[in-house]
Design a protein around this motif. Sequence first.
Motif, PDB file in Angstrom:
ATOM      1  N   ARG A 134       0.834  -1.201   0.000  1.00  0.00           N
ATOM      2  CA  ARG A 134       0.000   0.000   0.000  1.00  0.00           C
ATOM      3  C   ARG A 134       0.876   1.260   0.000  1.00  0.00           C
ATOM      4  N   LYS A 153      -4.939  -2.195 -11.499  1.00  0.00           N
ATOM      5  CA  LYS A 153      -5.949  -2.901 -10.694  1.00  0.00           C
ATOM      6  C   LYS A 153      -7.071  -3.435 -11.589  1.00  0.00           C
ATOM      7  N   LEU A 157      -8.451  -7.123 -11.655  1.00  0.00           N
ATOM      8  CA  LEU A 157      -9.751  -7.356 -11.026  1.00  0.00           C
ATOM      9  C   LEU A 157     -10.881  -7.592 -12.027  1.00  0.00           C
ATOM     10  N   ASN A 168      -9.482 -11.320  -4.473  1.00  0.00           N
ATOM     11  CA  ASN A 168      -9.623 -10.904  -3.073  1.00  0.00           C
ATOM     12  C   ASN A 168      -8.269 -10.696  -2.409  1.00  0.00           C
ATOM     13  N   LYS A 171      -7.133  -7.354  -3.566  1.00  0.00           N
ATOM     14  CA  LYS A 171      -7.905  -6.319  -2.868  1.00  0.00           C
ATOM     15  C   LYS A 171      -7.427  -6.126  -1.433  1.00  0.00           C
ATOM     16  N   SER A 176      -7.380   0.117  -2.881  1.00  0.00           N
ATOM     17  CA  SER A 176      -8.526  -0.087  -3.780  1.00  0.00           C
ATOM     18  C   SER A 176      -8.587   1.076  -4.773  1.00  0.00           C
ATOM     19  N   GLN A 177      -9.366   0.882  -5.838  1.00  0.00           N
ATOM     20  CA  GLN A 177      -9.554   1.979  -6.794  1.00  0.00           C
ATOM     21  C   GLN A 177     -10.166   3.204  -6.103  1.00  0.00           C
ATOM     22  N   GLU A 178     -11.088   2.956  -5.180  1.00  0.00           N
ATOM     23  CA  GLU A 178     -11.738   4.062  -4.468  1.00  0.00           C
ATOM     24  C   GLU A 178     -10.721   4.854  -3.635  1.00  0.00           C
ATOM     25  N   GLU A 179      -9.831   4.133  -2.943  1.00  0.00           N
ATOM     26  CA  GLU A 179      -8.800   4.808  -2.136  1.00  0.00           C
ATOM     27  C   GLU A 179      -7.854   5.609  -3.029  1.00  0.00           C
TER      28      GLU A 179
END
Length: 197
Positions: A134, A153, A157, A168, A171, A176-179
């Motif tokens: 990360r 990603k 994914l 998973n 992930k 994540s894509q959102e982060e």
Amino acid sequence: MKQKDSLKFTNKIVPDTIWREAYVALSHYPELRNTPIELRFKDKIKKSFMQAQPNFGGIFKKRKNRGYTIYISKQFNIEDQEFSVHTVPKDVLIGWIGHELGHVMDYQNRSGLNLVWFGIKYITSKNYIREAERMADVYAVNHGLGENIIATKDFILNHADLSDAYKNRIKSLYLSQEEILVLIDEIHEEKEELAVD
């Protein structure tokens, strides 16, 4: 200056076939301009497509004198699927290289002893792997490679032939894509604030 099957530019050695993608990724890390880095193809890397590590003989040198190698698997298998570095989309490859350069940035901030401890924890602790991966993503996003990290990603994914168990795992270990999108927004907001000041 051309070598047998690599290009060398400003203490960087890169295989001919990926020099454009490597150049794009490296251009986002001006702090690494004077850092010796070699991108080297390797037949197989366990559980990974790429792997960045400090050159063993230089771990205890001054940080500014250390060199690094990013190993790249020419062919890599995820479950029963075989991928080739030459068939991965360019934006994905740039994202992968950018992620590994994020590891190099992280390594540069560590003492030699801390690098040894880092290696031990990385191979013995899933939580530490998660923290390190990360962190590399954060470095890449902060250096303007957020869209490429998202593409990487998406490549994994959204690949229909890969199992949910593998997806998973990805992930759980990486941003994540959102982060990533939140980080990108924060970077844009900071730039706008600086422009106003």
